[in-house]
Design a protein around this motif. Structure first.
Motif: not given
Length: 246
Positions: A72-73, A102, A106
């Motif tokens: 995700t990052a 986040w 997200v």
């Protein structure tokens, strides 16, 4: 050498047991995060002009097998304005991911890929990143067809995955690193080596790069290609790219 009872049906539960230590272990793997960022950049580079993001927003991306949020990052770094739906079948891995900071755009969802419709998550997505997921699916072909159907026309899929079957050298390096570093380190940090023996075995048993690319074409993907990563995992980890036809 005994076989561990971990398989596609029980992998999420095994990751539940190791979620708290997962970031520490992968952080010791040279290139782990950079290779995820590389696949994410390749995904966004493949974004299709035929399928532009919705008016006034960034691209809507799906992160399948997000774990504790490393992929995700990587997606956020590659597409800072993206809306990201991050999905994993392990409740504890999702819980670890949610503990991090986040942006509001997200969203983390606890679900297996095959159960995703029941969560209300539907397409179309402007891109999908599936990191270390396809190897662990109970039905790989059905999973790839599901990913295809979740994409907007012309939108890309990046499968970030181990594949060593086509190379004797890669198989030898993978086995040496697994039994010399990964399995002993996993046992020392977590008290159990079962998940890491499964990792070693599942990579050896998984498709060669040509076979996985063929699966993607059979699932309906066009422009399928394979790109390597750098460092010791060259010929071990790959980015498999394809797109839903426009």
């Amino acid at each position: 050498m005994s076989r561990d009872p971990i398989g596609p049906a029980t992998v999420p539960g095994a990751f539940d047991d190791h979620a708290a230590s997962y970031d520490r272990l992968v952080g010791r793997n040279p290139g782990y995060h950079e290779h995820l960022r590389l696949s994410a950049r390749r995904l966004t580079r493949w974004s299709a002009p035929q399928a532009p993001p919705r008016c006034g927003t960034g691209p809507r991306l799906l992160d399948l097998g997000c774990g504790t949020g490393a992929s995700t990052a990587a997606l956020l770094a590659a597409a800072p304005d993206a809306e990201i739906v991050a999905v994993d079948g392990s409740a504890e891995m999702i819980a670890e991911a949610r503990r991090k900071a986040w942006p509001d755009r997200v969203t983390f969802v606890h679900s297996r890929l095959e159960d995703l419709p029941a969560t209300g998550i539907t397409g179309p997505f402007d891109g999908i990143l599936a990191a270390y997921l396809v190897r662990n699916l109970p039905d790989r072909d059905a999973g790839l067809r599901t990913m295809h159907d979740l994409l907007a026309p012309g939108a890309p899929l990046a499968v970030h995955e181990y594949s060593v079957r086509d190379s004797l050298r890669a198989r030898a390096i993978w086995t040496a690193v697994s039994w010399g570093i990964i399995i002993p380190l996993g046992r020392r940090v977590t008290g159990s080596a079962g998940l890491y023996r499964y990792l070693w075995r599942s990579v050896l048993d998984f498709d060669g790069a040509g076979r996985l690319a063929a699966r993607m074409r059979a699932a309906g993907f066009a422009d399928v290609g394979v790109e390597p990563v750098t460092g010791w995992q060259r010929d071990i980890v790959h980015t498999f790219l394809g797109r839903r036809p426009a």
